[in-house]
Design an enzyme around this catalytic site. Sequence first.
Site: not given
Ligand SMILES: NC(=O)c1ccc[n+]([C@@H]2O[C@H](COP(=O)([O-])OP(=O)(O)OC[C@H]3O[C@@H](n4cnc5c(N)ncnc54)[C@H](OP(=O)(O)O)[C@@H]3O)[C@@H](O)[C@H]2O)c1
Length: 240
Positions: A17, A89, A160, A164
């Site tokens: 995202i 994010n 998780y 949140k």
């Molecule tokens: N996908 C869904 O259905 C969903 C639903 C509800 C909420 N969300 C929320 O939306 C947001 C984005 O989720 P996503 O689905 O895009 O997740 P994702 O694909 O797993 O990406 C997570 C991102 O966070 C980064 N990250 C993790 N730990 C970090 C750290 N210690 N320092 C800096 N960066 C870090 C990762 O970097 P690396 O590549 O280096 O690991 C990656 O860029 C999150 O807050 C998640 O909780 C997602």
Amino acid sequence: MLLEMKRALITGANRGIGLALAEALVNRGVFVFAGARKPDNASELDRLREHHRGLIEIIPLEVTSDESVRRCADTVKGVSGTLDILVNNAAVFLEETNTGLAALDLDWFAETVAVNVGGVARVTRALLPLLGAAEQPCIVNISSGAGSIGDKTDHHYYCYGASKAALNHFTVGLAHELRPGGIVVVALSPGWVRTDMGGPGGELTPEESASAIADTILKLEPADSGCFLDRLGRKGKYVW
Ligand SMILES: NC(=O)c1ccc[n+]([C@@H]2O[C@H](COP(=O)([O-])OP(=O)(O)OC[C@H]3O[C@@H](n4cnc5c(N)ncnc54)[C@H](OP(=O)(O)O)[C@@H]3O)[C@@H](O)[C@H]2O)c1
């Protein structure tokens, strides 16, 4: 040109995202500081920057590190002096299965909260002076329906979900603290999105979610502060 543009910092902008939101905001005329903890390994973000030359700056950013966050804030300050939009994010989701209590690795609590809550607080504190210098600044904490206590009907995702829920609590507190300074603070759920975290069953592509989030961010107003919004900016879709 930068002087006339809004500027945003997105944490975790190298995939999922965050990456899609970087593109969506740039497409809406926002200059984007794209945080990535491993910038050498962020090929999709590199391609995006090449495509939008001069409109995206990639910044190394590990949200659990004081030093990394301080350097990031220094970079933003050096390039633009102010920050209009902070999108917290970056997050981790360590429970890949719906682990019940007996099988739960308790170390996941500390690790998850360190990133999903502590990281948000660390980044926000470091960027506050730059947000305070902007005209209509906002902080968008990417939350999740999994953080809702009122809607909880299962035993899934203890770490998780707790992180949140804590982020939501932090968001409301911060909204109160920053209201006198005119900084809008919201929790926003992106929906269920097909990313590494959301998995292949998600209802939305990252682009669909990010496009809605970008429109919502650019429409935020003081009355939104302290609210839990969905990606379309609707209040009440998610309960605390
Ligand atoms: N996908 C869904 O259905 C969903 C639903 C509800 C909420 N969300 C929320 O939306 C947001 C984005 O989720 P996503 O689905 O895009 O997740 P994702 O694909 O797993 O990406 C997570 C991102 O966070 C980064 N990250 C993790 N730990 C970090 C750290 N210690 N320092 C800096 N960066 C870090 C990762 O970097 P690396 O590549 O280096 O690991 C990656 O860029 C999150 O807050 C998640 O909780 C997602």
